[in-house]
Design an enzyme around this catalytic site. Structure first.
Site, PDB file in Angstrom:
ATOM      1  N   TYR A 134      44.924  16.871  40.104  1.00 22.72           N
ATOM      2  CA  TYR A 134      45.238  17.885  41.123  1.00 22.72           C
ATOM      3  C   TYR A 134      45.710  17.235  42.425  1.00 22.72           C
ATOM      4  O   TYR A 134      45.150  16.226  42.869  1.00 22.72           O
ATOM      5  CB  TYR A 134      44.034  18.806  41.375  1.00 22.72           C
TER       6      TYR A 134
ATOM      7  N   SER B 209      40.237  22.357  27.241  1.00 25.21           N
ATOM      8  CA  SER B 209      41.062  23.329  27.960  1.00 25.21           C
ATOM      9  C   SER B 209      42.377  23.482  27.203  1.00 25.21           C
ATOM     10  O   SER B 209      42.904  22.480  26.684  1.00 25.21           O
ATOM     11  CB  SER B 209      41.324  22.824  29.385  1.00 25.21           C
TER      12      SER B 209
ATOM     13  N   GLY C 119      47.140  35.753  37.499  1.00 19.91           N
ATOM     14  CA  GLY C 119      48.513  35.396  37.148  1.00 19.91           C
ATOM     15  C   GLY C 119      49.096  34.385  38.118  1.00 19.91           C
ATOM     16  O   GLY C 119      50.313  34.351  38.323  1.00 19.91           O
ATOM     17  N   GLY C 120      48.236  33.569  38.731  1.00 23.01           N
ATOM     18  CA  GLY C 120      48.728  32.580  39.697  1.00 23.01           C
ATOM     19  C   GLY C 120      49.335  33.243  40.931  1.00 23.01           C
ATOM     20  O   GLY C 120      50.115  32.627  41.647  1.00 23.01           O
TER      21      GLY C 120
ATOM     22  N   LEU D 179      50.449  38.754  40.246  1.00 27.74           N
ATOM     23  CA  LEU D 179      49.922  40.128  40.258  1.00 27.74           C
ATOM     24  C   LEU D 179      50.332  40.888  41.525  1.00 27.74           C
ATOM     25  O   LEU D 179      50.531  42.101  41.505  1.00 27.74           O
ATOM     26  CB  LEU D 179      48.388  40.025  40.199  1.00 27.74           C
TER      27      LEU D 179
HETATM   28  N1  LIG Z   1      43.041  24.175  32.738  1.00 26.56           N
HETATM   29  C1  LIG Z   1      44.291  24.326  33.131  1.00 26.56           C
HETATM   30  O1  LIG Z   1      45.261  23.959  32.437  1.00 26.56           O
HETATM   31  C2  LIG Z   1      44.555  24.976  34.457  1.00 26.56           C
HETATM   32  C3  LIG Z   1      45.864  25.364  34.812  1.00 26.56           C
HETATM   33  C4  LIG Z   1      46.043  25.986  36.054  1.00 26.56           C
HETATM   34  C5  LIG Z   1      44.947  26.208  36.895  1.00 26.56           C
HETATM   35  N2  LIG Z   1      43.692  25.797  36.524  1.00 26.56           N
HETATM   36  C6  LIG Z   1      42.501  26.055  37.363  1.00 26.56           C
HETATM   37  O2  LIG Z   1      42.447  27.439  37.614  1.00 26.56           O
HETATM   38  C7  LIG Z   1      42.353  27.666  39.016  1.00 26.56           C
HETATM   39  C8  LIG Z   1      42.974  28.989  39.335  1.00 26.56           C
HETATM   40  O3  LIG Z   1      44.371  29.005  38.999  1.00 26.56           O
HETATM   41  P1  LIG Z   1      45.385  29.770  39.941  1.00 26.56           P
HETATM   42  O4  LIG Z   1      45.355  29.171  41.291  1.00 26.56           O
HETATM   43  O5  LIG Z   1      46.689  29.886  39.255  1.00 26.56           O
HETATM   44  O6  LIG Z   1      44.623  31.187  40.001  1.00 26.56           O
HETATM   45  P2  LIG Z   1      44.928  32.640  40.548  1.00 26.56           P
HETATM   46  O7  LIG Z   1      43.650  33.052  41.214  1.00 26.56           O
HETATM   47  O8  LIG Z   1      45.466  33.460  39.438  1.00 26.56           O
HETATM   48  O9  LIG Z   1      46.092  32.490  41.611  1.00 26.56           O
HETATM   49  C9  LIG Z   1      45.876  32.011  42.898  1.00 26.56           C
HETATM   50  C10 LIG Z   1      47.098  32.352  43.721  1.00 26.56           C
HETATM   51  O10 LIG Z   1      47.098  33.761  43.942  1.00 26.56           O
HETATM   52  C11 LIG Z   1      47.267  33.989  45.321  1.00 26.56           C
HETATM   53  N3  LIG Z   1      46.534  35.192  45.759  1.00 26.56           N
HETATM   54  C12 LIG Z   1      45.249  35.476  45.562  1.00 26.56           C
HETATM   55  N4  LIG Z   1      44.937  36.673  46.131  1.00 26.56           N
HETATM   56  C13 LIG Z   1      46.053  37.114  46.707  1.00 26.56           C
HETATM   57  C14 LIG Z   1      46.376  38.284  47.433  1.00 26.56           C
HETATM   58  N5  LIG Z   1      45.461  39.253  47.679  1.00 26.56           N
HETATM   59  N6  LIG Z   1      47.620  38.427  47.874  1.00 26.56           N
HETATM   60  C15 LIG Z   1      48.551  37.474  47.620  1.00 26.56           C
HETATM   61  N7  LIG Z   1      48.318  36.327  46.921  1.00 26.56           N
HETATM   62  C16 LIG Z   1      47.073  36.154  46.471  1.00 26.56           C
HETATM   63  C17 LIG Z   1      46.649  32.794  45.997  1.00 26.56           C
HETATM   64  O11 LIG Z   1      47.180  32.683  47.308  1.00 26.56           O
HETATM   65  P3  LIG Z   1      46.163  32.405  48.558  1.00 26.56           P
HETATM   66  O12 LIG Z   1      45.739  30.986  48.406  1.00 26.56           O
HETATM   67  O13 LIG Z   1      47.004  32.660  49.740  1.00 26.56           O
HETATM   68  O14 LIG Z   1      45.016  33.371  48.416  1.00 26.56           O
HETATM   69  C18 LIG Z   1      47.061  31.675  45.086  1.00 26.56           C
HETATM   70  O15 LIG Z   1      48.360  31.195  45.394  1.00 26.56           O
HETATM   71  C19 LIG Z   1      43.015  26.436  39.642  1.00 26.56           C
HETATM   72  O16 LIG Z   1      42.568  26.192  40.957  1.00 26.56           O
HETATM   73  C20 LIG Z   1      42.536  25.350  38.706  1.00 26.56           C
HETATM   74  O17 LIG Z   1      41.227  24.961  39.061  1.00 26.56           O
HETATM   75  C21 LIG Z   1      43.491  25.199  35.315  1.00 26.56           C
END
Ligand SMILES: NC(=O)c1ccc[n+]([C@@H]2O[C@H](COP(=O)([O-])OP(=O)(O)OC[C@H]3O[C@@H](n4cnc5c(N)ncnc54)[C@H](OP(=O)(O)O)[C@@H]3O)[C@@H](O)[C@H]2O)c1
Length: 307
Positions: free
Chosen positions: A62, A167, A222-223, A226
């Site tokens: 990361y 994973s 959805g990263g 959504l």
């Molecule tokens: N195992 C794997 O292969 C793998 C792959 C990817 C990720 N991961 C893990 O999963 C975790 C979560 O993944 P993710 O970050 O994609 O998760 P997510 O929670 O689906 O997406 C986070 C994103 O959504 C945005 N967001 C959240 N609430 C919002 C709102 N109300 N309005 C606008 N944007 C909003 C965040 O922006 P803000 O920061 O501005 O809130 C951030 O950019 C990662 O940190 C990592 O630890 C694992």
């Protein structure tokens, strides 16, 4: 003032560790100016802990191999935090990066030497004595299951990791590794959300439920995709109605409540870098979504009813 919801806790497996029902993921930490300094990260950790989010998800890669050390710097500022959390981290992806000049091509590496070196580096960067759960980040076509199992067993015996999981692995890939291990794989961290529903049909959730293994869920919102849904579209309208019905702040906690309704009892990993969103998302843990509402959200997200 309404007191914050404290999220519940969940054993990943009957013989596995207990994590908070929601986990905070550190993937995006270096993208946010507020978290790029250890002091900012201390504030994020404290905010999570205030809401009962005690589990933190990492990977060696990361932030171009920098985030574990940044998190470790936060823990070095306030060492008492360490005793109040569980740490999950991952190994096996090898990036082409100035931090790893030997990598000529992006690849996976599940050799004993790489897993061991990655764990040693993660322990040093995070400044902890033990990793609570080590995950193989991606399935490696060159994985020798005997070699990986032996390596994980030794790391457990040495006290460097407490548990192991995977994973992005399929049912068959999980079965292969599990067949060589004397202890269970405690989780499979997979992508799942209302915008990525393929695991509902792939058989992976059925396998995990059969084995009493809780999946960790990445990109539960959805990263962030959504939030791009137009409010006047079917998904936007359904989300607005259901947020009102369940008194939720917005699509984020609603999408988390949708995941938490699954009987496999998944553990979503939150990717937000915003302190103010942690409390909103934690509120999802108090919601028991009605069956027909769960299907209404699925239908709106897919644009079609179930067959
Ligand atoms: N195992 C794997 O292969 C793998 C792959 C990817 C990720 N991961 C893990 O999963 C975790 C979560 O993944 P993710 O970050 O994609 O998760 P997510 O929670 O689906 O997406 C986070 C994103 O959504 C945005 N967001 C959240 N609430 C919002 C709102 N109300 N309005 C606008 N944007 C909003 C965040 O922006 P803000 O920061 O501005 O809130 C951030 O950019 C990662 O940190 C990592 O630890 C694992």
């Amino acid at each position: 003032m309404v007191s914050p919801h404290t999220v519940s806790r969940r054993a990943l497996h009957p013989n596995g560790p207990t994590l908070s029902r929601l986990v905070w993921g550190a993937w995006r930490a270096r993208d946010a100016a507020a978290l790029a300094e250890p002091q900012g990260l201390v504030r994020m950790i404290e905010t999570c802990l205030e809401h009962g989010i005690t589990s933190f998800d990492h990977a060696d890669i990361y932030g171009q191999y920098q985030v574990e050390a940044l998190f470790g710097d936060a823990l070095r500022l306030d060492p008492a935090l360490k005793g109040r959390m569980e740490i999950v981290t991952k190994c096996d992806i090898a990036l082409v990066s100035s931090a790893r000049p030997g990598n000529r091509v992006k690849h996976y590496d599940t050799s004993a030497a790489h897993i061991r070196a990655s764990v040693e580096r993660s322990l040093a960067a995070l400044g902890v004595e033990r990793i609570d759960v080590l995950l193989l980040h991606r399935p490696d076509p060159l994985m020798d299951a005997d070699e990986v199992a032996r390596t994980l067993e030794i790391l457990v015996a040495e006290g460097k990791i407490a548990h192991a999981g995977v994973s992005n692995h399929t049912v068959e890939q999980m079965r292969l590794l599990a067949s060589r291990l004397p202890f269970p794989l405690v989780t499979n961290q997979i992508e799942l959300s209302v915008l990525h529903t393929e695991p509902l049909e792939s058989g992976i959730l059925d396998h995990l439920q059969a084995e009493r293994i809780a999946p960790m869920i990445w990109s539960p919102l959805g990263g962030g995709r959504l939030f791009a849904s137009p409010p006047e579209g079917a998904l936007g309208r359904t989300m607005a109605e259901l947020c009102e019905k369940y008194s939720l702040a917005g699509p984020g906690p609603l999408a988390i409540a949708w995941l938490l309704r699954l009987p496999v009892r998944p553990v979503p990993v939150l990717g937000t870098t915003s302190l103010s969103r942690i409390g909103e998302l934690a509120a999802a843990d108090a919601v028991e979504m009605e069956r027909q509402d769960w299907f209404a959200l699925l239908e709106a997200a897919r644009g079609r009813a179930v067959p």
